[in-house]
Design a protein around this motif. Sequence first.
Motif, mmCIF file in Angstrom:
data_model
loop_
_atom_site.group_PDB
_atom_site.id
_atom_site.type_symbol
_atom_site.label_atom_id
_atom_site.label_comp_id
_atom_site.label_asym_id
_atom_site.label_seq_id
_atom_site.Cartn_x
_atom_site.Cartn_y
_atom_site.Cartn_z
ATOM 1 N N ALA A 181 3.684 28.458 52.124
ATOM 2 C CA ALA A 181 2.869 27.839 53.159
ATOM 3 C C ALA A 181 1.392 27.781 52.759
ATOM 4 O O ALA A 181 0.890 28.627 52.016
ATOM 5 C CB ALA A 181 3.031 28.611 54.469
ATOM 6 N N GLU A 182 0.703 26.810 53.279
ATOM 7 C CA GLU A 182 -0.719 26.599 53.014
ATOM 8 C C GLU A 182 -1.550 27.640 53.783
ATOM 9 O O GLU A 182 -1.192 28.048 54.887
ATOM 10 C CB GLU A 182 -1.072 25.171 53.437
ATOM 11 N N LYS A 184 -4.348 27.652 55.415
ATOM 12 C CA LYS A 184 -4.896 27.319 56.737
ATOM 13 C C LYS A 184 -3.856 27.488 57.840
ATOM 14 O O LYS A 184 -4.185 27.900 58.961
ATOM 15 C CB LYS A 184 -5.453 25.896 56.729
ATOM 16 N N SER A 185 -2.595 27.163 57.530
ATOM 17 C CA SER A 185 -1.561 27.327 58.550
ATOM 18 C C SER A 185 -1.296 28.811 58.804
ATOM 19 O O SER A 185 -1.053 29.218 59.951
ATOM 20 C CB SER A 185 -0.270 26.613 58.132
ATOM 21 N N ILE A 289 4.853 28.884 67.475
ATOM 22 C CA ILE A 289 4.584 28.821 66.040
ATOM 23 C C ILE A 289 5.919 28.597 65.335
ATOM 24 O O ILE A 289 6.857 29.380 65.505
ATOM 25 C CB ILE A 289 3.927 30.113 65.525
ATOM 26 N N SER A 295 9.264 21.309 57.982
ATOM 27 C CA SER A 295 8.495 21.065 59.198
ATOM 28 C C SER A 295 9.414 20.824 60.388
ATOM 29 O O SER A 295 10.605 20.554 60.244
ATOM 30 C CB SER A 295 7.568 19.865 59.003
ATOM 31 N N VAL A 306 1.624 25.120 66.019
ATOM 32 C CA VAL A 306 1.304 25.491 64.646
ATOM 33 C C VAL A 306 2.597 25.542 63.848
ATOM 34 O O VAL A 306 3.608 26.092 64.320
ATOM 35 C CB VAL A 306 0.592 26.865 64.581
ATOM 36 N N GLU A 307 2.565 24.983 62.631
ATOM 37 C CA GLU A 307 3.732 25.014 61.755
ATOM 38 C C GLU A 307 3.367 25.721 60.459
ATOM 39 O O GLU A 307 2.394 25.356 59.789
ATOM 40 C CB GLU A 307 4.231 23.599 61.452
ATOM 41 N N VAL A 308 4.129 26.745 60.123
ATOM 42 C CA VAL A 308 3.969 27.472 58.872
ATOM 43 C C VAL A 308 5.164 27.091 58.010
ATOM 44 O O VAL A 308 6.266 27.624 58.167
ATOM 45 C CB VAL A 308 3.908 28.992 59.101
ATOM 46 N N SER A 315 6.148 33.646 53.992
ATOM 47 C CA SER A 315 5.307 33.390 55.171
ATOM 48 C C SER A 315 5.213 34.619 56.057
ATOM 49 O O SER A 315 4.118 34.984 56.524
ATOM 50 C CB SER A 315 5.867 32.211 55.963
#
Length: 546
Positions: A181-182, A184-185, A289, A295, A306-308, A315
């Motif tokens: 995961a990115e 920011k997420s 979340i 996704s 919010v998507e992780v 994650s």
Amino acid sequence: MKASDLFVKALENEGVEFVFGIPGEENLDFLDSLSRSNIRLILTRHEQAAGFMAATYGRLTGKSGVCLSTLGPGATNLVTAAAYAQLGGIPMLMITGQKPVKTSKQGQFQIIDIVDMMRPLTKYTRQLVSGANIPSRVREAMRLAQEEKPGAVHLELPEDIAAEQVDEQPIPASLVRRPVAEDKSIHAAVEMIRAAESPLLLVGAGANRKRTCNMLRKWVAKLGIPFATTQMGKGVIDERDPLFLGNTALSSNDFVHRAFEAADLIINVGHDVVEKPPFFMHAGGVKVIHVNFSSASVDPVYFPQVEVVGDIANSIWRLMEQLEPQPHWDFSRFMTVRTAGETSVAQGADDDRFPIYPQRLVADVRQAIQKRGIIALDNGIYKIWFARNYKATAPNTVLLDNALATMGAGLPSAMAAKLVHPDRQVMAICGDGGFMMNSQELETAVRLKLDLVVLVLRDDAYGMIKWKQTNMGLKNFGLDYGNPDFVKYAEAYGANGHRVASSEALLPLLSRCLNSPGVHLVEVPIDYSENDRILNHEIRELSSKI
């Protein structure tokens, strides 16, 4: 080498251990090649059972199970298993035969377009038109079957292609890691969890597909956030944990749903849209979340804030590293719900009435089988009772299908589980309707010398549909049938047949069968007469009062 030899070498290269199925004339070159391989052929009595076994192998190992059929009716018999694997997120490769494609000598005899038939049910389907293409087709099929979200794939091997001479070699699997995961997420999710008043963790099917259990256990131990599971998320975290709130076996109105109503944030791990929604979102309601490999599929009742997206275990670890228990978190309402739910689950566990009641059945099975023992459920009303009342202690110890939810899969699934885990106790739990759809596989189990217990819950009807019929206020019609003498039926296959004559006799019999070699069928007369009252009315009334 012969193209069929190359095909088998490609399967060996992928680590295939078993091929489940029924060969036909068009598979004979492949069968001959398989005879010289270390891959074990598991000959079944119906192609559908072979498909269920291959899918269960995929579910338990994360590697593609492989099943085999001939063309025409053999291939069409794999359709239900294809849907079972595709909806359930299970890696499985189907191999079907076909008449010669370069020179036809029999017109259209038995020929239908299997590739086109499989297209809506698979991630990938191809006819092999050249032996030289076998390495790339097998590698691509296996890659796609096992890649998130896993599913079914299909290759058609015509008999003239199988007989070709080729000069190729299998393609080794590439080194691949799932993306993470990115940042920011992760940060957005951390801030949302910190700010929540009453966060709740929900574990779904996707968390049961990969080895996420260790990270999720550590998450619960460190943060103390209570959790619930969907039916296909059972066992990812030990359900004896004092923070376990329950399973979403019922779509609504059960005690666990009162906890969802009290949550202001749901951390939804491994959500899979194939399962019945355990909660509904609405504007201004609970925040969500989404933590998953992919996704979210957004619809009117699911639109996470919010998507992780990435490897779930990674994650969870990264979220956990940045979080500490918050002093303002309030789980008091959750614990009230849990206490009431646990009281409800315990009711009926010692009910002595006979035919046996579902609550007593679940309690005795849980007591009889080892902690890491596996139960494979067919599809019927008992599935709800086991999802709700049975405490799973480890991942994939409750093989429950809440995706296609097909009858007939329980016995083949248990057989595959025993092949994968010969050291564990395994029990198939089937209604009499679902059992009879693939009961011929008792012969396969006996031939394979499996140590297996098969519970057949006898009510002489399609009980789950009768429950719905009653709930709709309709008269009893069209759902009753007769049954064979199951004890004699089992013995005719060379299995051991048993019949339960009282509630108190069930537990000792189960314990004896689980600890004795061979295939044991146990006929259990069961009483579903109170299903409607308990599941549709009593639970709703009691849960509404807390």
